[in-house]
Design a protein around this motif. Structure first.
Motif, mmCIF file in Angstrom:
data_model
loop_
_atom_site.group_PDB
_atom_site.id
_atom_site.type_symbol
_atom_site.label_atom_id
_atom_site.label_comp_id
_atom_site.label_asym_id
_atom_site.label_seq_id
_atom_site.Cartn_x
_atom_site.Cartn_y
_atom_site.Cartn_z
ATOM 1 N N VAL A 122 30.790 -122.936 -43.485
ATOM 2 C CA VAL A 122 31.857 -122.120 -42.884
ATOM 3 C C VAL A 122 31.272 -120.812 -42.348
ATOM 4 O O VAL A 122 31.593 -120.375 -41.233
ATOM 5 C CB VAL A 122 32.981 -121.849 -43.912
ATOM 6 C CG1 VAL A 122 33.948 -120.785 -43.407
ATOM 7 C CG2 VAL A 122 33.746 -123.143 -44.210
ATOM 8 N N PHE B 46 29.286 -121.641 -39.164
ATOM 9 C CA PHE B 46 30.164 -121.841 -37.995
ATOM 10 C C PHE B 46 30.667 -120.489 -37.468
ATOM 11 O O PHE B 46 30.757 -120.275 -36.257
ATOM 12 C CB PHE B 46 31.361 -122.716 -38.372
ATOM 13 C CG PHE B 46 31.113 -124.196 -38.232
ATOM 14 C CD1 PHE B 46 30.941 -124.787 -36.990
ATOM 15 C CD2 PHE B 46 31.085 -125.019 -39.354
ATOM 16 C CE1 PHE B 46 30.733 -126.157 -36.864
ATOM 17 C CE2 PHE B 46 30.869 -126.383 -39.237
ATOM 18 C CZ PHE B 46 30.693 -126.961 -37.992
ATOM 19 N N HIS B 47 30.983 -119.598 -38.378
ATOM 20 C CA HIS B 47 31.468 -118.278 -37.972
ATOM 21 C C HIS B 47 30.372 -117.530 -37.204
ATOM 22 O O HIS B 47 30.646 -116.893 -36.172
ATOM 23 C CB HIS B 47 31.914 -117.481 -39.208
ATOM 24 C CG HIS B 47 32.522 -116.169 -38.869
ATOM 25 N ND1 HIS B 47 33.676 -116.028 -38.109
ATOM 26 C CD2 HIS B 47 32.113 -114.904 -39.151
ATOM 27 C CE1 HIS B 47 33.951 -114.745 -37.961
ATOM 28 N NE2 HIS B 47 33.026 -114.035 -38.577
ATOM 29 N N GLU C 140 30.146 -118.840 -33.719
ATOM 30 C CA GLU C 140 31.235 -118.357 -32.863
ATOM 31 C C GLU C 140 31.007 -116.902 -32.430
ATOM 32 O O GLU C 140 31.257 -116.546 -31.274
ATOM 33 C CB GLU C 140 32.570 -118.540 -33.593
ATOM 34 C CG GLU C 140 32.988 -120.005 -33.607
ATOM 35 C CD GLU C 140 33.786 -120.435 -34.837
ATOM 36 O OE1 GLU C 140 33.922 -121.649 -35.065
ATOM 37 O OE2 GLU C 140 34.265 -119.545 -35.575
ATOM 38 N N ARG D 37 28.416 -117.062 -29.729
ATOM 39 C CA ARG D 37 28.942 -117.544 -28.450
ATOM 40 C C ARG D 37 29.713 -116.440 -27.717
ATOM 41 O O ARG D 37 29.649 -116.336 -26.491
ATOM 42 C CB ARG D 37 29.849 -118.764 -28.663
ATOM 43 C CG ARG D 37 29.114 -120.045 -29.033
ATOM 44 C CD ARG D 37 28.138 -120.459 -27.972
ATOM 45 N NE ARG D 37 27.675 -121.846 -28.135
ATOM 46 C CZ ARG D 37 26.649 -122.342 -27.485
ATOM 47 N NH1 ARG D 37 25.960 -121.606 -26.631
ATOM 48 N NH2 ARG D 37 26.283 -123.593 -27.668
ATOM 49 N N GLU E 172 40.290 -128.260 -43.395
ATOM 50 C CA GLU E 172 40.062 -128.066 -41.959
ATOM 51 C C GLU E 172 39.568 -129.348 -41.291
ATOM 52 O O GLU E 172 39.602 -129.474 -40.070
ATOM 53 C CB GLU E 172 39.029 -126.941 -41.770
ATOM 54 C CG GLU E 172 39.117 -126.255 -40.423
ATOM 55 C CD GLU E 172 38.099 -125.124 -40.272
ATOM 56 O OE1 GLU E 172 37.839 -124.726 -39.138
ATOM 57 O OE2 GLU E 172 37.568 -124.655 -41.290
ATOM 58 N N ILE F 49 36.483 -130.514 -41.356
ATOM 59 C CA ILE F 49 35.103 -130.414 -40.848
ATOM 60 C C ILE F 49 34.227 -131.420 -41.600
ATOM 61 O O ILE F 49 34.322 -131.542 -42.822
ATOM 62 C CB ILE F 49 34.524 -129.007 -41.082
ATOM 63 C CG1 ILE F 49 35.380 -127.947 -40.419
ATOM 64 C CG2 ILE F 49 33.094 -128.919 -40.562
ATOM 65 C CD1 ILE F 49 34.976 -126.532 -40.816
ATOM 66 N N THR F 50 33.375 -132.107 -40.868
ATOM 67 C CA THR F 50 32.449 -133.052 -41.490
ATOM 68 C C THR F 50 31.006 -132.614 -41.235
ATOM 69 O O THR F 50 30.754 -131.747 -40.390
ATOM 70 C CB THR F 50 32.630 -134.466 -40.909
ATOM 71 O OG1 THR F 50 32.282 -134.416 -39.517
ATOM 72 C CG2 THR F 50 34.063 -134.960 -41.058
ATOM 73 N N ASP G 278 30.154 -132.901 -37.678
ATOM 74 C CA ASP G 278 30.575 -131.783 -36.824
ATOM 75 C C ASP G 278 29.520 -130.683 -36.836
ATOM 76 O O ASP G 278 29.211 -130.088 -35.796
ATOM 77 C CB ASP G 278 31.920 -131.220 -37.306
ATOM 78 C CG ASP G 278 33.060 -132.208 -37.152
ATOM 79 O OD1 ASP G 278 33.091 -132.916 -36.129
ATOM 80 O OD2 ASP G 278 33.910 -132.280 -38.052
ATOM 81 N N ALA H 99 26.511 -131.914 -34.838
ATOM 82 C CA ALA H 99 26.779 -131.892 -33.390
ATOM 83 C C ALA H 99 26.675 -130.466 -32.858
ATOM 84 O O ALA H 99 26.155 -130.237 -31.754
ATOM 85 C CB ALA H 99 28.165 -132.470 -33.104
ATOM 86 N N ASN I 252 23.979 -129.170 -30.129
ATOM 87 C CA ASN I 252 24.417 -128.482 -28.920
ATOM 88 C C ASN I 252 23.666 -127.154 -28.741
ATOM 89 O O ASN I 252 23.253 -126.793 -27.631
ATOM 90 C CB ASN I 252 25.934 -128.262 -29.008
ATOM 91 C CG ASN I 252 26.496 -127.504 -27.830
ATOM 92 O OD1 ASN I 252 27.063 -126.435 -27.984
ATOM 93 N ND2 ASN I 252 26.339 -128.039 -26.634
#
Lengths: 79, 134
Positions: free
Chosen positions: B31, B34-35, B38, B41, B89, B91-92, B95, B98, B102
């Motif tokens: 988590v 991922f934050h 973001e 990005r 959520e 999320i796997t 995910d 991937a 990316n």
């Protein structure tokens, strides 16, 4: 680069993968992989999917910039 | 002698390093990761797309991207070993992988660009090559 529907679809799938919700990433990756495979299968290239992504990167960057410009235009001034 | 699991053999060391519940700990780390992606990005959009990046932007972009990729791929390997907590959520591990993949593709695009001649050849072969008969 001249617009090609398959290239546009690959760019769209790559952009979706980057911007979708966290739990949707693997599904979007599969969609992108399918499109890359489709492109490679119809051509005569021995390139890998990653090679094709790399070859398309400059064009993708402009595609993404265009998408972002549309988003920025929708934002209130000063945002 | 009866076989015991490797983790039992390692006892307290494994628990201190991995925590008492590795899948839970890995979910928490995912988590946070991922934050970070973001945040990256958002800043990337400002510095690399909304304006023309200066050399310092490119250097920091490369450094941050590489760090995110390494952290994400490392997390993916740990999750393969220890599992991933089922979460609300949805999320796997796929995910996460991937997302790391990316980022890796973006790293190559920005910082290891394909030579122009090779790019032209790949695009010509793929998009100007023979079409399948339907």
């Amino acid at each position: 680069m001249a617009r090609n529907p398959l290239i546009e679809a690959i760019h769209e799938a790559r952009y979706d993968l980057e911007t979708c919700a966290r739990h949707e990433r693997s599904g979007r990756q599969r969609r992108l992989d399918e499109l890359l495979r489709q492109a490679l299968d119809r051509g005569s290239s021995k390139a890998t999917p990653d090679h094709l992504l790399d070859a398309l990167f400059d064009d993708y960057r402009e595609f993404k910039r265009g998408k972002k410009q549309q988003e920025w235009a929708r934002l209130p001034r000063g945002a | 002698m009866e076989a015991v699991s490797s983790k039992q053999n390692w006892g307290p060391a494994a628990q201190v390093i991995l925590g008492p519940d590795p899948p839970l700990a890995l979910y928490g780390e995912a988590v946070v990761w991922f934050h970070k992606v973001e945040l990256f990005r958002r800043e990337e959009e400002q510095r690399m797309y909304r304006q023309t990046p200066v050399p310092e932007d490119l250097a920091l972009h490369k450094e941050l991207l590489l760090r995110l990729i390494e952290d994400g791929e490392h997390l993916g390997r740990l999750i393969d070993q220890h599992g991933f907590l089922s979460n609300a959520e949805g999320i796997t591990a796929d995910d996460l992988k991937a997302t790391a993949r990316n980022l890796r593709a973006d790293y190559r695009g920005w910082h290891e660009p394909m030579p122009a001649a090779e790019r032209s050849q790949v695009l010509r072969e793929v998009f100007d090559g023979p079409k399948p008969a339907h």
